[in-house]
Design a protein around this motif. Structure first.
Motif, PDB file in Angstrom:
ATOM      1  N   ARG A 120      34.971  56.803   5.254  1.00  0.00           N
ATOM      2  CA  ARG A 120      36.333  56.338   4.985  1.00  0.00           C
ATOM      3  C   ARG A 120      36.485  54.866   5.361  1.00  0.00           C
ATOM      4  O   ARG A 120      37.138  54.092   4.648  1.00  0.00           O
ATOM      5  CB  ARG A 120      37.346  57.192   5.756  1.00  0.00           C
ATOM      6  CG  ARG A 120      37.503  58.602   5.212  1.00  0.00           C
ATOM      7  CD  ARG A 120      38.709  59.303   5.818  1.00  0.00           C
ATOM      8  NE  ARG A 120      38.583  59.516   7.252  1.00  0.00           N
ATOM      9  CZ  ARG A 120      38.059  60.602   7.800  1.00  0.00           C
ATOM     10  NH1 ARG A 120      37.575  61.578   7.018  1.00  0.00           N
ATOM     11  NH2 ARG A 120      37.989  60.747   9.110  1.00  0.00           N
ATOM     12  N   LEU A 152      43.552  58.604   3.413  1.00  0.00           N
ATOM     13  CA  LEU A 152      42.163  58.973   3.117  1.00  0.00           C
ATOM     14  C   LEU A 152      41.752  60.237   3.872  1.00  0.00           C
ATOM     15  O   LEU A 152      40.848  60.955   3.447  1.00  0.00           O
ATOM     16  CB  LEU A 152      41.215  57.825   3.475  1.00  0.00           C
ATOM     17  CG  LEU A 152      41.156  56.642   2.505  1.00  0.00           C
ATOM     18  CD1 LEU A 152      40.256  55.550   3.037  1.00  0.00           C
ATOM     19  CD2 LEU A 152      40.657  57.101   1.128  1.00  0.00           C
ATOM     20  N   GLU A 153      42.401  60.496   4.998  1.00  0.00           N
ATOM     21  CA  GLU A 153      42.154  61.728   5.750  1.00  0.00           C
ATOM     22  C   GLU A 153      42.905  62.918   5.147  1.00  0.00           C
ATOM     23  O   GLU A 153      42.882  64.009   5.701  1.00  0.00           O
ATOM     24  CB  GLU A 153      42.584  61.541   7.202  1.00  0.00           C
ATOM     25  CG  GLU A 153      41.723  60.560   7.977  1.00  0.00           C
ATOM     26  CD  GLU A 153      42.274  60.281   9.367  1.00  0.00           C
ATOM     27  OE1 GLU A 153      43.453  60.640   9.626  1.00  0.00           O
ATOM     28  OE2 GLU A 153      41.542  59.720  10.196  1.00  0.00           O
TER      29      GLU A 153
END
Length: 205
Positions: free
Chosen positions: A64, A122-123
């Protein structure tokens, strides 16, 4: 003597940053490649400081960081460098200070907010969760950054050639990325420790 020393330092820094990536490519592509390597490296160093080793590194976290650094940070930073170079084309100490201060008042807050928002998304966190985390962490992170980056950016804007400024910043940002990684995971670690303590307490009773 002073102008000669500045010119010599400028030449040395230019040669150093050019040596980081010797392949001829567009400055933004050079910056993206550098950030794609530097940012996950910072994440992995921070994980090592956590006590992790090769067997239990969070490679998804490092990925990420790589994606965010290469696809978001590098292009926005490249655009900012081009904009400031157009607004203040001179390369001297006074202009460098002006650019550094301007950056901390404009790009700095934007960078902190977008980092926590972008990395949270993104998580696969919800928008609400991303906003809450950003509210909690962006300002403390910015306060630390404003004590460090003006000095580094003064050097960058006054001594480093424009086509190597993104690379120079990316090298400086390795240590900063380690700090960002720490700030990004700090709350979750504290929460995990609290949950473990609660679980242990319940088990003992």
């Amino acid at each position: 003597m002073v102008p000669q020393a500045v010119k010599l330092l400028q030449t040395s820094l230019g040669q150093w940053t050019r040596g980081v990536i010797k392949v001829k490519m567009h400055p933004m592509a050079k910056g993206a490649l550098t950030y794609a390597i530097m940012w996950p490296t910072g994440s992995l160093i921070q994980q090592a400081l956590e006590g992790r080793n090769l067997k239990d590194y969070d490679w998804a976290r490092a990925l990420r960081f790589s994606l965010f650094g290469a696809l978001y940070v590098a292009p926005t930073l490249y655009g900012w460098v081009r904009l400031t170079s157009a607004m203040w084309p001179q390369t001297n100490l006074r202009t460098g200070i002006v650019k550094a201060v301007t950056e901390q008042l404009s790009y700095g807050p934007f960078a902190c907010v977008s980092f926590f928002m972008g990395m949270s998304l993104l998580e696969l966190k919800s928008l609400g969760e991303a906003v809450e985390e950003t509210k909690e962490k962006a300002l403390p992170t910015y306060k630390v950054g404003v004590c460090i980056w003006p000095f580094l950016q003064t050097i960058n804007f006054s001594l480093v050639p424009e086509h190597n400024r993104v690379v120079f910043v990316s090298i400086c940002s390795l240590m900063w990325t380690i700090f960002l990684s720490y700030m990004k995971t700090r709350h979750s670690e504290e929460q995990t420790e609290s949950e473990h303590s609660t679980t242990d307490h319940l088990s003992s009773t």
